[in-house]
Write a protein that holds these residues in place. Structure first.
Motif, PDB file in Angstrom:
ATOM      1  N   CYS A  58       0.829  -1.200   0.000  1.00 33.09           N
ATOM      2  CA  CYS A  58       0.000   0.000   0.000  1.00 33.09           C
ATOM      3  C   CYS A  58       0.869   1.258   0.000  1.00 33.09           C
ATOM      4  O   CYS A  58       0.587   2.213  -0.721  1.00 33.09           O
ATOM      5  CB  CYS A  58      -0.940  -0.015   1.202  1.00 33.09           C
ATOM      6  N   HIS A  59       1.921   1.253   0.796  1.00 31.19           N
ATOM      7  CA  HIS A  59       2.825   2.411   0.825  1.00 31.19           C
ATOM      8  C   HIS A  59       3.533   2.586  -0.525  1.00 31.19           C
ATOM      9  O   HIS A  59       3.735   3.714  -0.976  1.00 31.19           O
ATOM     10  CB  HIS A  59       3.832   2.289   1.969  1.00 31.19           C
ATOM     11  N   ALA A  60       3.875   1.491  -1.178  1.00 35.03           N
ATOM     12  CA  ALA A  60       4.489   1.567  -2.509  1.00 35.03           C
ATOM     13  C   ALA A  60       3.489   2.147  -3.514  1.00 35.03           C
ATOM     14  O   ALA A  60       3.851   2.989  -4.347  1.00 35.03           O
ATOM     15  CB  ALA A  60       4.955   0.185  -2.964  1.00 35.03           C
ATOM     16  N   ILE A  61       2.247   1.732  -3.426  1.00 37.54           N
ATOM     17  CA  ILE A  61       1.205   2.230  -4.328  1.00 37.54           C
ATOM     18  C   ILE A  61       0.966   3.718  -4.093  1.00 37.54           C
ATOM     19  O   ILE A  61       0.890   4.497  -5.051  1.00 37.54           O
ATOM     20  CB  ILE A  61      -0.091   1.401  -4.153  1.00 37.54           C
ATOM     21  N   ALA A  62       0.853   4.122  -2.838  1.00 33.89           N
ATOM     22  CA  ALA A  62       0.656   5.542  -2.527  1.00 33.89           C
ATOM     23  C   ALA A  62       1.824   6.372  -3.049  1.00 33.89           C
ATOM     24  O   ALA A  62       1.630   7.452  -3.618  1.00 33.89           O
ATOM     25  CB  ALA A  62       0.483   5.735  -1.020  1.00 33.89           C
ATOM     26  N   PHE A  63       3.039   5.869  -2.889  1.00 34.19           N
ATOM     27  CA  PHE A  63       4.222   6.575  -3.397  1.00 34.19           C
ATOM     28  C   PHE A  63       4.150   6.715  -4.910  1.00 34.19           C
ATOM     29  O   PHE A  63       4.379   7.797  -5.459  1.00 34.19           O
ATOM     30  CB  PHE A  63       5.497   5.829  -2.989  1.00 34.19           C
ATOM     31  N   ARG A  64       3.838   5.638  -5.588  1.00 32.94           N
ATOM     32  CA  ARG A  64       3.793   5.651  -7.052  1.00 32.94           C
ATOM     33  C   ARG A  64       2.721   6.607  -7.567  1.00 32.94           C
ATOM     34  O   ARG A  64       2.945   7.373  -8.499  1.00 32.94           O
ATOM     35  CB  ARG A  64       3.533   4.225  -7.547  1.00 32.94           C
ATOM     36  N   ILE A  65       1.536   6.574  -6.966  1.00 34.12           N
ATOM     37  CA  ILE A  65       0.453   7.478  -7.367  1.00 34.12           C
ATOM     38  C   ILE A  65       0.858   8.923  -7.124  1.00 34.12           C
ATOM     39  O   ILE A  65       0.692   9.788  -7.989  1.00 34.12           O
ATOM     40  CB  ILE A  65      -0.856   7.119  -6.629  1.00 34.12           C
ATOM     41  N   GLN A 151     -11.643  11.064  -5.080  1.00 35.83           N
ATOM     42  CA  GLN A 151     -11.228  11.026  -3.672  1.00 35.83           C
ATOM     43  C   GLN A 151      -9.705  10.863  -3.568  1.00 35.83           C
ATOM     44  O   GLN A 151      -9.071  11.505  -2.734  1.00 35.83           O
ATOM     45  CB  GLN A 151     -11.949   9.895  -2.943  1.00 35.83           C
ATOM     46  N   ILE A 152      -9.128  10.043  -4.402  1.00 32.48           N
ATOM     47  CA  ILE A 152      -7.677   9.846  -4.384  1.00 32.48           C
ATOM     48  C   ILE A 152      -6.968  11.131  -4.793  1.00 32.48           C
ATOM     49  O   ILE A 152      -6.006  11.548  -4.149  1.00 32.48           O
ATOM     50  CB  ILE A 152      -7.270   8.658  -5.281  1.00 32.48           C
ATOM     51  N   TYR A 153      -7.470  11.781  -5.844  1.00 30.08           N
ATOM     52  CA  TYR A 153      -6.828  13.025  -6.283  1.00 30.08           C
ATOM     53  C   TYR A 153      -6.989  14.118  -5.224  1.00 30.08           C
ATOM     54  O   TYR A 153      -6.050  14.878  -4.959  1.00 30.08           O
ATOM     55  CB  TYR A 153      -7.371  13.489  -7.635  1.00 30.08           C
ATOM     56  N   GLY A 154      -8.142  14.180  -4.577  1.00 24.06           N
ATOM     57  CA  GLY A 154      -8.349  15.149  -3.491  1.00 24.06           C
ATOM     58  C   GLY A 154      -7.368  14.921  -2.353  1.00 24.06           C
ATOM     59  O   GLY A 154      -6.809  15.879  -1.795  1.00 24.06           O
ATOM     60  N   ALA A 155      -7.131  13.666  -1.992  1.00 19.39           N
ATOM     61  CA  ALA A 155      -6.159  13.359  -0.927  1.00 19.39           C
ATOM     62  C   ALA A 155      -4.758  13.757  -1.373  1.00 19.39           C
ATOM     63  O   ALA A 155      -3.987  14.321  -0.588  1.00 19.39           O
ATOM     64  CB  ALA A 155      -6.213  11.871  -0.589  1.00 19.39           C
ATOM     65  N   HIS A 156      -4.428  13.504  -2.630  1.00 18.04           N
ATOM     66  CA  HIS A 156      -3.125  13.909  -3.154  1.00 18.04           C
ATOM     67  C   HIS A 156      -2.943  15.419  -3.026  1.00 18.04           C
ATOM     68  O   HIS A 156      -1.864  15.890  -2.653  1.00 18.04           O
ATOM     69  CB  HIS A 156      -2.982  13.479  -4.613  1.00 18.04           C
ATOM     70  N   GLY A 159      -1.760  16.452   0.253  1.00 14.99           N
ATOM     71  CA  GLY A 159      -0.396  16.047   0.603  1.00 14.99           C
ATOM     72  C   GLY A 159      -0.214  14.545   0.610  1.00 14.99           C
ATOM     73  O   GLY A 159      -1.181  13.783   0.701  1.00 14.99           O
ATOM     74  N   ALA A 160       1.049  14.143   0.549  1.00 15.76           N
ATOM     75  CA  ALA A 160       1.384  12.720   0.485  1.00 15.76           C
ATOM     76  C   ALA A 160       0.873  11.959   1.709  1.00 15.76           C
ATOM     77  O   ALA A 160       0.425  10.821   1.598  1.00 15.76           O
ATOM     78  CB  ALA A 160       2.891  12.532   0.337  1.00 15.76           C
ATOM     79  N   LEU A 166      -5.450   7.808   3.424  1.00 15.88           N
ATOM     80  CA  LEU A 166      -6.648   7.358   2.724  1.00 15.88           C
ATOM     81  C   LEU A 166      -6.511   5.901   2.281  1.00 15.88           C
ATOM     82  O   LEU A 166      -7.408   5.088   2.495  1.00 15.88           O
ATOM     83  CB  LEU A 166      -6.915   8.242   1.493  1.00 15.88           C
ATOM     84  N   LEU A 167      -5.386   5.575   1.663  1.00 17.53           N
ATOM     85  CA  LEU A 167      -5.225   4.235   1.094  1.00 17.53           C
ATOM     86  C   LEU A 167      -4.818   3.177   2.118  1.00 17.53           C
ATOM     87  O   LEU A 167      -5.299   2.047   2.063  1.00 17.53           O
ATOM     88  CB  LEU A 167      -4.192   4.265  -0.033  1.00 17.53           C
ATOM     89  N   CYS A 168      -3.919   3.525   3.018  1.00 18.22           N
ATOM     90  CA  CYS A 168      -3.247   2.502   3.831  1.00 18.22           C
ATOM     91  C   CYS A 168      -3.691   2.415   5.280  1.00 18.22           C
ATOM     92  O   CYS A 168      -3.562   1.356   5.900  1.00 18.22           O
ATOM     93  CB  CYS A 168      -1.735   2.747   3.806  1.00 18.22           C
ATOM     94  N   HIS A 169      -4.141   3.495   5.833  1.00 15.45           N
ATOM     95  CA  HIS A 169      -4.445   3.504   7.266  1.00 15.45           C
ATOM     96  C   HIS A 169      -5.948   3.639   7.479  1.00 15.45           C
ATOM     97  O   HIS A 169      -6.713   3.740   6.539  1.00 15.45           O
ATOM     98  CB  HIS A 169      -3.669   4.626   7.953  1.00 15.45           C
ATOM     99  N   GLY A 170      -6.351   3.640   8.702  1.00 17.33           N
ATOM    100  CA  GLY A 170      -7.773   3.724   8.992  1.00 17.33           C
ATOM    101  C   GLY A 170      -8.392   2.343   9.060  1.00 17.33           C
ATOM    102  O   GLY A 170      -7.726   1.317   9.004  1.00 17.33           O
ATOM    103  N   GLU A 171      -9.697   2.346   9.135  1.00 18.21           N
ATOM    104  CA  GLU A 171     -10.438   1.109   9.354  1.00 18.21           C
ATOM    105  C   GLU A 171     -10.277   0.094   8.222  1.00 18.21           C
ATOM    106  O   GLU A 171     -10.131  -1.093   8.449  1.00 18.21           O
ATOM    107  CB  GLU A 171     -11.923   1.446   9.528  1.00 18.21           C
ATOM    108  N   LYS A 172     -10.308   0.556   6.980  1.00 16.41           N
ATOM    109  CA  LYS A 172     -10.236  -0.359   5.832  1.00 16.41           C
ATOM    110  C   LYS A 172      -8.825  -0.583   5.322  1.00 16.41           C
ATOM    111  O   LYS A 172      -8.602  -1.452   4.489  1.00 16.41           O
ATOM    112  CB  LYS A 172     -11.085   0.174   4.682  1.00 16.41           C
ATOM    113  N   GLY A 173      -7.864   0.196   5.761  1.00 11.18           N
ATOM    114  CA  GLY A 173      -6.515   0.103   5.220  1.00 11.18           C
ATOM    115  C   GLY A 173      -5.749  -1.103   5.726  1.00 11.18           C
ATOM    116  O   GLY A 173      -5.973  -1.584   6.833  1.00 11.18           O
ATOM    117  N   PRO A 174      -4.815  -1.610   4.926  1.00 12.40           N
ATOM    118  CA  PRO A 174      -4.030  -2.776   5.331  1.00 12.40           C
ATOM    119  C   PRO A 174      -3.031  -2.472   6.451  1.00 12.40           C
ATOM    120  O   PRO A 174      -2.528  -3.394   7.067  1.00 12.40           O
ATOM    121  CB  PRO A 174      -3.298  -3.181   4.050  1.00 12.40           C
ATOM    122  N   CYS A 175      -2.761  -1.201   6.719  1.00 12.35           N
ATOM    123  CA  CYS A 175      -1.833  -0.838   7.795  1.00 12.35           C
ATOM    124  C   CYS A 175      -2.568  -0.425   9.058  1.00 12.35           C
ATOM    125  O   CYS A 175      -1.945  -0.103  10.062  1.00 12.35           O
ATOM    126  CB  CYS A 175      -0.939   0.324   7.353  1.00 12.35           C
ATOM    127  N   GLY A 176      -3.860  -0.397   9.037  1.00 11.91           N
ATOM    128  CA  GLY A 176      -4.651   0.039  10.195  1.00 11.91           C
ATOM    129  C   GLY A 176      -5.645  -1.022  10.576  1.00 11.91           C
ATOM    130  O   GLY A 176      -5.334  -2.205  10.631  1.00 11.91           O
TER     131      GLY A 176
END
Length: 193
Positions: A58-65, A151-156, A159-160, A166-176
């Protein structure tokens, strides 16, 4: 003095230190063996990202996006992209560029390695290619489909860190998802299909 020097040189050669050591050549580096990561059949053959690597992925994907959107905005003069432009950038981000990612094993734990991820070990073997690019692309498309391009573009734009949250943390994220180290929700696997 010459007989002493000749005797010392002869004894050095017999002892195995050789003329190279006497002349100041660097000592031979000790040999190190670094094994390649050992993957289970499921880790090698499954089309899905192994659960223990999903947070790294997920962190790799967020970085790439983030990297691709920032690059597109730079070409557009740092203004916000149109919807058509950011949709195209997100599609391209998810579809290509994953070949430099792979897996390495550190202290018995497998970790994803590649751009945007912390360098784990200075001396390690990283297995690139294989199933990793396809798995990352599949996860990336799943995130875009689930969260939506807007939503992804709004989060971008915020800021990173906002994009990673949005992608990795929180209730649905793989890191949260509650407890630290808790497995990702069962629905996460469904989203990759």
């Amino acid at each position: 003095m010459r007989p002493v020097l000749a005797t010392w040189l002869a004894l050095s050669l017999l002892a195995g230190t050789g003329a190279q050591d006497v002349c100041g050549a660097p000592p031979a580096a000790p040999a190190h063996s670094v094994p390649a990561p050992q993957l289970s059949p499921k880790e090698r053959l499954s089309p899905h990202m192994p659960e223990g690597l999903r947070c790294d992925a997920c962190h790799a994907i967020a970085f790439r996006i983030e990297e691709q959107l920032r690059k597109a905005e730079g070409k557009a003069g740092r203004k916000a992209l149109s919807e058509a432009d950011y949709v195209e950038v997100l599609e391209r981000s998810c579809s290509q560029g994953w070949e430099s990612y792979g897996v390495q094993e550190l202290d018995g734990a497998k970790r994803l390695a590649g751009p945007g991820l912390p360098r784990q070990e200075p001396v390690s073997v990283t297995v690139l290619g294989g199933p990793w690019p396809g798995r990352l692309a599949k996860m990336c498309h799943g995130y875009v489909g689930e969260r939506g391009e807007a939503q992804i573009y709004g989060a971008h734009r915020r800021g990173a860190a906002a994009l990673r949250d949005l992608l990795c943390h929180g209730e649905k994220g793989p890191c949260g998802g509650g407890k630290a180290g808790a497995p990702a929700p069962a629905k996460a696997l469904q989203n990759e299909l």
